[in-house]
Design an enzyme around this catalytic site. Structure first.
Site, short mmCIF file in Angstrom:
data_model
loop_
_atom_site.label_atom_id
_atom_site.label_comp_id
_atom_site.label_asym_id
_atom_site.label_seq_id
_atom_site.Cartn_x
_atom_site.Cartn_y
_atom_site.Cartn_z
N LYS A 1 17.77 -1.38 11.79
CA LYS A 1 19.11 -0.99 11.37
C LYS A 1 19.04 -0.24 10.06
O LYS A 1 18.34 -0.68 9.14
CB LYS A 1 19.97 -2.26 11.18
N LYS A 3 17.17 -5.97 2.97
CA LYS A 3 18.62 -6.08 2.78
C LYS A 3 19.27 -6.88 3.91
O LYS A 3 20.12 -7.75 3.67
CB LYS A 3 19.21 -4.67 2.72
N LYS A 27 15.37 3.43 8.90
CA LYS A 27 16.14 4.47 8.21
C LYS A 27 15.80 5.81 8.82
O LYS A 27 14.71 6.00 9.38
CB LYS A 27 15.74 4.51 6.72
N ASN A 33 30.57 8.09 -1.13
CA ASN A 33 31.22 6.97 -0.44
C ASN A 33 31.20 5.68 -1.26
O ASN A 33 32.23 5.02 -1.40
CB ASN A 33 30.58 6.75 0.94
N SER A 66 28.68 -2.89 9.20
CA SER A 66 28.08 -2.16 10.32
C SER A 66 27.70 -3.14 11.44
O SER A 66 27.90 -2.85 12.63
CB SER A 66 26.80 -1.45 9.87
N1 GLU Z 1 23.16 3.43 4.52
C1 GLU Z 1 23.69 2.14 4.23
C2 GLU Z 1 22.67 1.32 3.46
O1 GLU Z 1 21.80 1.85 2.83
C3 GLU Z 1 24.26 1.43 5.45
C4 GLU Z 1 23.31 1.17 6.55
C5 GLU Z 1 23.97 0.62 7.83
O2 GLU Z 1 25.17 0.43 7.84
O3 GLU Z 1 23.22 0.42 8.78
O4 GLU Z 1 22.75 0.13 3.41
#
Ligand code: GLU
Length: 407
Positions: free
Chosen positions: A67, A91, A103, A217, A345
């Site tokens: 994710k 995370k 990513k 954002n 998400s």
């Molecule tokens: N890009 C965001 C982050 O770095 C969200 C990632 C997501 O929602 O999967 O956490």
């Protein structure tokens, strides 16, 4: 040391010196499962063909599907995407959601593309990746410079390629096509819940003077949320420069200015200053909400904040971490502070899989509970290990990933 993946590995080794993780586990978690590089040909508006380089790094899926977002930036490369994928794995474990870490990215300045070119590029990324992503495999989302509209194009492209129309392949979609209530503001909102849980523990006053680096954002919603809660935004910036006002700025007026001119620079409710000076403004809370490697060995001594709160990914290098720790300036780490985005998400993914739509109140109640619980757990761990919040968060995340890998 400004290679983000080397910084991530340095963070790993610093955190794991405190506890005894098996060397085999540490060796495994230092390497991504898979790194994918693609060429994305795009027919440009002038009739020429341009080929862009795209990436997906699938770091670890012990706790669930990979994710993480997709970044469009001219400086994005595979090393950056690898670091961001590693941080996503940690995370998701910190937030305790059933997801692994991944990513994606494209080396591109999207501001130089027309809307048609941007759509072609985004559809091209998904077309090339449609066999490696999927609701049970790898679920992308927005990141720097990628929007709900881009997520909608990608979801549509995935549906065309595979016939799966649930939308669960990608999150951060517009509400009309399966997006979740609250996803747009979730990174900042989740951050605010973490902040409130730790505010007193970190010795912060009830009303704080806040500096926010970045008005994308994360940053723009943070400005709104923190100011509505009674804190003063005393300085903020975007890629073009910065504005400050020690008495606090009118955020609604600043939004209007940014909308009209494309930048925070020149805002009449503040004084325009050089963007490089933003980080060094005196304040209670400094919120980096832009890119990596902002607070480094060479400038950390100039930070005048009481607390650094990382809404961006990787804004503080390990050397700067040491300096701030030595000066008793707590750093609330990215993998906790900005984990609200990926948490909502995951709610979106769950709603898509079940065919449900939750109210904004339900989303935020759930988010608040989860953020508070993990923030308190990490704070307690930092006290018991006599260490900083980043090392504590790493230890908790690694324990969770290790348990999943063992099982
Ligand atoms: N890009 C965001 C982050 O770095 C969200 C990632 C997501 O929602 O999967 O956490």
């Amino acid at each position: 040391m400004n290679n983000p993946f080397q910084n991530a590995l340095a963070q790993l080794s610093r955190a794991t010196r405190l506890t005894s993780f098996p060397p085999d586990f540490l060796e495994r978690i230092s390497h991504p499962d898979r790194q994918i590089r693609i060429s994305i040909p795009v027919k440009m508006d002038d009739g020429s063909l341009k080929v862009f380089e795209g990436y997906r790094v699938q770091f670890n899926n012990a706790r669930g599907p990979y994710k993480g977002g997709i970044r469009y930036h001219q400086d994005t490369d595979i090393e950056e995407v690898k670091a961001l994928a590693f941080w996503m794995a940690l995370k998701c474990a910190v937030a305790n959601i059933p997801m692994g870490g991944g990513k994606g990215g494209v080396t591109v300045n999207p501001k130089e593309l027309s809307k048609r070119e941007l759509e072609a590029l985004s559809r091209g990324w998904m077309r090339a990746m449609s066999d490696v992503v999927g609701p049970q495999k790898d679920v992308p989302a927005p990141d720097v410079n990628t929007t709900p509209e881009i997520m909608a194009w990608m979801a549509d492209e995935f549906a065309k390629a595979t016939g799966d129309t649930t939308g669960a392949v990608i999150t951060g979609k517009p509400l009309e096509v399966g997006g979740s209530e609250g996803r747009g503001t979730a990174t900042a909102q989740g951050g605010f819940y973490v902040f409130e849980a730790l505010q007193e523990k970190l010795g912060l006053p009830t009303s704080c003077r806040v500096v926010i680096q970045g008005f994308g954002n994360a940053g723009e919603h943070a400005a709104d949320i923190w100011s509505k809660a009674g804190h003063k935004i005393v300085a903020t910036s975007d890629s073009k420069g910065a504005v400050r006002n020690p008495n606090g700025m009118d955020i609604a007026a600043l939004y209007d200015h940014k909308k009209a001119t494309g930048s925070v620079v020149g805002f009449v409710g503040g004084e325009t200053i050089d963007g490089t000076e933003l980080l060094f403004q005196e304040c209670d809370v400094l919120i980096p909400a832009a890119l990596e490697n902002q607070i480094r060995e060479d400038n950390a001594s100039r930070i005048q904040a009481k607390v650094v709160f990382e809404l961006a990914n990787g804004p503080t290098t390990p050397e700067a971490d040491d300096q701030l720790f030595g000066r008793d300036i707590p750093v609330v780490p990215d993998i906790l502070a900005n984990s609200g985005g990926v948490t909502v998400s995951t709610f979106e993914w769950e709603q898509n899989l079940k065919g449900e739509h939750w109210s904004e109140a339900d989303v935020f109640t759930k988010l608040k509970d989860m953020m508070e619980k993990e923030a308190n757990g990490i704070f307690e761990k930092s006290v018991s290990l006599k260490t900083d919040l980043r090392r504590a968060a790493f230890v908790i995340a690694l324990e969770r990933i290790q348990n999943a890998m063992k099982l």
